[in-house]
Design an enzyme around this catalytic site. Structure first.
Site, PDB file in Angstrom:
ATOM      1  N   LYS A  13       0.837  -1.217   0.000  1.00 37.04           N
ATOM      2  CA  LYS A  13       0.000   0.000   0.000  1.00 37.04           C
ATOM      3  C   LYS A  13       0.868   1.262   0.000  1.00 37.04           C
ATOM      4  O   LYS A  13       0.604   2.193  -0.755  1.00 37.04           O
ATOM      5  CB  LYS A  13      -0.931   0.022   1.221  1.00 37.04           C
ATOM      6  CG  LYS A  13      -1.943  -1.113   1.237  1.00 37.04           C
ATOM      7  CD  LYS A  13      -2.984  -0.937   2.350  1.00 37.04           C
ATOM      8  CE  LYS A  13      -2.397  -0.941   3.738  1.00 37.04           C
ATOM      9  NZ  LYS A  13      -1.897  -2.270   4.188  1.00 37.04           N
ATOM     10  N   ARG A  88     -10.208   0.663   8.806  1.00 39.11           N
ATOM     11  CA  ARG A  88      -9.698  -0.668   9.099  1.00 39.11           C
ATOM     12  C   ARG A  88     -10.762  -1.536   9.773  1.00 39.11           C
ATOM     13  O   ARG A  88     -10.494  -2.697  10.079  1.00 39.11           O
ATOM     14  CB  ARG A  88      -8.525  -0.523  10.055  1.00 39.11           C
ATOM     15  CG  ARG A  88      -7.188  -1.003   9.502  1.00 39.11           C
ATOM     16  CD  ARG A  88      -6.178  -0.820  10.617  1.00 39.11           C
ATOM     17  NE  ARG A  88      -4.888  -1.365  10.355  1.00 39.11           N
ATOM     18  CZ  ARG A  88      -3.911  -0.706   9.755  1.00 39.11           C
ATOM     19  NH1 ARG A  88      -4.108   0.500   9.264  1.00 39.11           N
ATOM     20  NH2 ARG A  88      -2.738  -1.274   9.619  1.00 39.11           N
ATOM     21  N   ARG A 127      11.847  -6.498   4.107  1.00 42.69           N
ATOM     22  CA  ARG A 127      11.706  -5.130   4.612  1.00 42.69           C
ATOM     23  C   ARG A 127      12.593  -4.929   5.838  1.00 42.69           C
ATOM     24  O   ARG A 127      13.258  -3.906   5.966  1.00 42.69           O
ATOM     25  CB  ARG A 127      10.230  -4.877   4.953  1.00 42.69           C
ATOM     26  CG  ARG A 127       9.916  -3.521   5.530  1.00 42.69           C
ATOM     27  CD  ARG A 127       8.507  -3.088   5.166  1.00 42.69           C
ATOM     28  NE  ARG A 127       7.583  -3.247   6.281  1.00 42.69           N
ATOM     29  CZ  ARG A 127       6.263  -3.044   6.197  1.00 42.69           C
ATOM     30  NH1 ARG A 127       5.721  -2.683   5.048  1.00 42.69           N
ATOM     31  NH2 ARG A 127       5.495  -3.196   7.241  1.00 42.69           N
ATOM     32  N   ARG A 139      10.627  -0.976  12.690  1.00 38.13           N
ATOM     33  CA  ARG A 139       9.407  -0.688  13.453  1.00 38.13           C
ATOM     34  C   ARG A 139       9.177  -1.770  14.498  1.00 38.13           C
ATOM     35  O   ARG A 139       9.362  -2.945  14.222  1.00 38.13           O
ATOM     36  CB  ARG A 139       8.219  -0.655  12.485  1.00 38.13           C
ATOM     37  CG  ARG A 139       7.797   0.732  12.086  1.00 38.13           C
ATOM     38  CD  ARG A 139       6.815   0.697  10.943  1.00 38.13           C
ATOM     39  NE  ARG A 139       5.599  -0.069  11.246  1.00 38.13           N
ATOM     40  CZ  ARG A 139       4.606  -0.242  10.371  1.00 38.13           C
ATOM     41  NH1 ARG A 139       4.685   0.291   9.168  1.00 38.13           N
ATOM     42  NH2 ARG A 139       3.550  -0.924  10.710  1.00 38.13           N
ATOM     43  N   ARG A 150      -0.901  -9.094  13.254  1.00 40.03           N
ATOM     44  CA  ARG A 150      -1.504  -8.030  12.434  1.00 40.03           C
ATOM     45  C   ARG A 150      -2.292  -8.622  11.269  1.00 40.03           C
ATOM     46  O   ARG A 150      -3.344  -8.111  10.878  1.00 40.03           O
ATOM     47  CB  ARG A 150      -0.415  -7.086  11.906  1.00 40.03           C
ATOM     48  CG  ARG A 150       0.013  -6.033  12.938  1.00 40.03           C
ATOM     49  CD  ARG A 150       1.395  -5.504  12.689  1.00 40.03           C
ATOM     50  NE  ARG A 150       1.549  -4.807  11.425  1.00 40.03           N
ATOM     51  CZ  ARG A 150       2.729  -4.599  10.828  1.00 40.03           C
ATOM     52  NH1 ARG A 150       3.845  -5.021  11.388  1.00 40.03           N
ATOM     53  NH2 ARG A 150       2.779  -3.960   9.689  1.00 40.03           N
TER      54      ARG A 150
HETATM   55  P1  ADP Z   1       0.647  -1.755   8.110  1.00 46.48           P
HETATM   56  O1  ADP Z   1       2.113  -1.668   7.792  1.00 46.48           O
HETATM   57  O2  ADP Z   1       0.278  -3.015   8.804  1.00 46.48           O
HETATM   58  O3  ADP Z   1      -0.241  -1.426   6.966  1.00 46.48           O
HETATM   59  P2  ADP Z   1       0.109   0.788   9.469  1.00 46.48           P
HETATM   60  O4  ADP Z   1       1.372   1.565   9.408  1.00 46.48           O
HETATM   61  O5  ADP Z   1      -1.003   1.207   8.584  1.00 46.48           O
HETATM   62  O6  ADP Z   1       0.430  -0.749   9.295  1.00 46.48           O
HETATM   63  O7  ADP Z   1      -0.448   0.787  10.970  1.00 46.48           O
HETATM   64  C1  ADP Z   1       0.348   0.390  12.073  1.00 46.48           C
HETATM   65  C2  ADP Z   1      -0.518   0.280  13.322  1.00 46.48           C
HETATM   66  O8  ADP Z   1      -1.177   1.529  13.573  1.00 46.48           O
HETATM   67  C3  ADP Z   1      -1.662  -0.739  13.260  1.00 46.48           C
HETATM   68  O9  ADP Z   1      -1.247  -2.049  13.546  1.00 46.48           O
HETATM   69  C4  ADP Z   1      -2.627  -0.155  14.310  1.00 46.48           C
HETATM   70  O10 ADP Z   1      -2.201  -0.434  15.623  1.00 46.48           O
HETATM   71  C5  ADP Z   1      -2.495   1.339  14.094  1.00 46.48           C
HETATM   72  N1  ADP Z   1      -3.481   1.838  13.111  1.00 46.48           N
HETATM   73  C6  ADP Z   1      -3.210   2.398  11.897  1.00 46.48           C
HETATM   74  N2  ADP Z   1      -4.332   2.739  11.257  1.00 46.48           N
HETATM   75  C7  ADP Z   1      -5.355   2.353  12.063  1.00 46.48           C
HETATM   76  C8  ADP Z   1      -6.769   2.404  11.980  1.00 46.48           C
HETATM   77  N3  ADP Z   1      -7.380   2.908  10.889  1.00 46.48           N
HETATM   78  N4  ADP Z   1      -7.502   1.917  13.013  1.00 46.48           N
HETATM   79  C9  ADP Z   1      -6.914   1.422  14.099  1.00 46.48           C
HETATM   80  N5  ADP Z   1      -5.595   1.320  14.253  1.00 46.48           N
HETATM   81  C10 ADP Z   1      -4.809   1.791  13.255  1.00 46.48           C
END
Ligand code: ADP
Length: 196
Positions: A13, A88, A127, A139, A150
């Site tokens: 993404k 989400r 990564r 991270r 996740r």
């Molecule tokens: P990924 O690399 O899994 O796509 P993100 O960087 O989008 O992860 O998000 C990292 C973390 O931030 C998630 O695991 C969650 O804890 C929190 N988070 C991000 N966006 C949301 C959301 N829309 N609702 C709830 N938690 C979120």
């Protein structure tokens, strides 16, 4: 142009968001990035979100929706925006629909990047190796155990958005397993349709 990028962690993404930002000139609104900024700045939201994020669980719908609602008021969102990592949950999707309706705006498309689950772990390992090679900090939620969690959270809480947006006639499903360029080309084809 108001767009959502949907897909499990590691689907690409962020990479495709960068393409869309560059080519279509809309800002990327990544709730993950916004939350990480809040955590780093130790704001009240950041202090609440940190442990939840580190464990791979979701921050509460109300917190995330409030962050997004504030962000989309900004001038740079007037031509449109790209949501990455939000919504989400179905509750967040309903909140987004309500927010947009209030502002007299509407969602154009939801682009789902579909990928093989086995490939995701390989991508994660890459990564991590690349981040370390750049001398950057990995991270906290980018380790295999938390990543698997996740993924589980994605399947249980986020995947229901697929039928949700399918019903709205907004869903476009892409094969996320191709090269970066191939996936970008598929996105361009979809966005070309919308522009017509
Ligand atoms: P990924 O690399 O899994 O796509 P993100 O960087 O989008 O992860 O998000 C990292 C973390 O931030 C998630 O695991 C969650 O804890 C929190 N988070 C991000 N966006 C949301 C959301 N829309 N609702 C709830 N938690 C979120």
């Amino acid at each position: 142009m108001i767009l959502i990028l949907l897909g499990p962690p590691g689907a690409g993404k962020g990479t495709q968001a960068a393409h869309i930002v560059e080519k279509y000139g809309v800002p990327q609104l990544s709730t993950g990035d916004m939350l990480r900024t809040a955590v780093a700045a130790e704001t009240p939201v950041g202090l609440k979100a940190k442990a939840v994020m580190d464990s791979g669980n979701l921050v509460s719908d109300d917190i995330v929706a409030a962050i997004v609602e504030e962000r989309i008021e900004a001038d740079d969102c007037e031509p449109g925006f790209l949501l990455d990592g939000f919504p989400r949950t179905v509750a967040q999707a309903e909140m987004l629909d309500a927010m947009l309706e209030k502002k007299g705006r509407s969602l154009d498309a939801v682009i789902e990047l579909r990928v093989d689950e086995e490939a995701l772990l390989d991508r994660l390992r890459n990564r991590i190796a690349e981040t370390k090679a750049r001398g950057e900090e990995v991270r906290k939620d980018d380790n295999e155990e938390t990543f698997k969690h996740r993924l589980k959270v994605y399947k249980e809480q986020t995947a229901p958005l697929i039928p949700y947006y399918e019903k709205q006639g907004k869903l476009a499903v892409l094969d996320g397993m191709g090269s970066i360029e191939a996936v970008s080309a598929e996105i361009d084809a979809i966005l070309g349709e919308i522009g017509r």
